[in-house]
Design a protein around this motif. Structure first.
Motif, short mmCIF file in Angstrom:
data_model
loop_
_atom_site.label_atom_id
_atom_site.label_comp_id
_atom_site.label_asym_id
_atom_site.label_seq_id
_atom_site.Cartn_x
_atom_site.Cartn_y
_atom_site.Cartn_z
N ARG A 75 0.86 -1.19 0.00
CA ARG A 75 0.00 0.00 0.00
C ARG A 75 0.89 1.23 0.00
O ARG A 75 1.89 1.28 0.70
N ARG A 77 0.17 5.62 -0.10
CA ARG A 77 -0.74 6.76 -0.21
C ARG A 77 0.07 8.05 -0.07
O ARG A 77 0.88 8.18 0.85
N VAL A 79 -0.40 11.41 1.07
CA VAL A 79 -1.42 12.02 1.93
C VAL A 79 -1.40 13.55 1.85
O VAL A 79 -2.44 14.18 1.67
N GLU A 111 6.04 6.05 7.42
CA GLU A 111 5.46 7.39 7.25
C GLU A 111 6.59 8.33 6.90
O GLU A 111 7.68 8.23 7.46
N LEU A 124 3.44 10.90 3.18
CA LEU A 124 3.25 9.59 2.59
C LEU A 124 3.11 8.56 3.69
O LEU A 124 3.75 8.67 4.73
N ALA A 126 2.99 4.15 3.82
CA ALA A 126 3.17 2.99 2.97
C ALA A 126 3.38 1.73 3.81
O ALA A 126 3.81 1.80 4.96
#
Length: 136
Positions: A75, A77, A79, A111, A124, A126
């Motif tokens: 995953r 993202r 953010v 993070e 971010l 992940a």
């Protein structure tokens, strides 16, 4: 936690040139002012690409480790956009480990923090998977 990494205009421009990500909102302050972010922001994939250097900075080698190999992500993202000129750093937590002969598969919860931002607004987040190749 890693040291701080600067995402200055030169680094953003170089990354854009290498990857072809030449969108105006990465470099043009005037055009960016009226756009979604209000200022130039670093490419998300530039931020993501710093994970290897951040991990090497933050995580000491495991005894017998000869290599740390990127396997991929479960995953990712993006953010919060990272304004050009910001400093970012990585926070790494081991989410799980699978032991095999001469290899550990490590699942990292990651993070990337933006200096001066509220901690609950990372650039971010992940779930990253790496192989630690080991030798006696």
């Amino acid at each position: 936690m890693s040291r701080w990494f600067l995402l200055d205009a030169e680094k953003v421009a170089q990354f854009g040139a290498v990857t072809g990500d030449l969108k105006f909102f990465h470099e043009d302050a005037g055009a960016s002012a009226d756009f979604l972010f209000g200022e130039p922001v670093a490419q998300g994939f530039l931020t993501l690409s710093l994970l290897s250097a951040m991990c090497a900075d933050a995580v000491p080698p495991f005894p017998g480790q000869i290599a740390n190999v990127n396997y991929g992500f479960d995953r990712v993202r993006f953010v919060t956009p990272v304004p050009v000129g910001s400093r970012v750093r990585g926070h790494f937590t081991v989410g799980g480990v699978e032991e095999e002969e001469e290899r550990l598969t490590v699942h990292w919860d990651v993070e990337i923090e933006i200096e001066g931002q509220v901690r609950d607004q990372p650039a971010l987040v992940a779930q990253w998977v790496t192989f630690l190749e080991l030798r006696d």
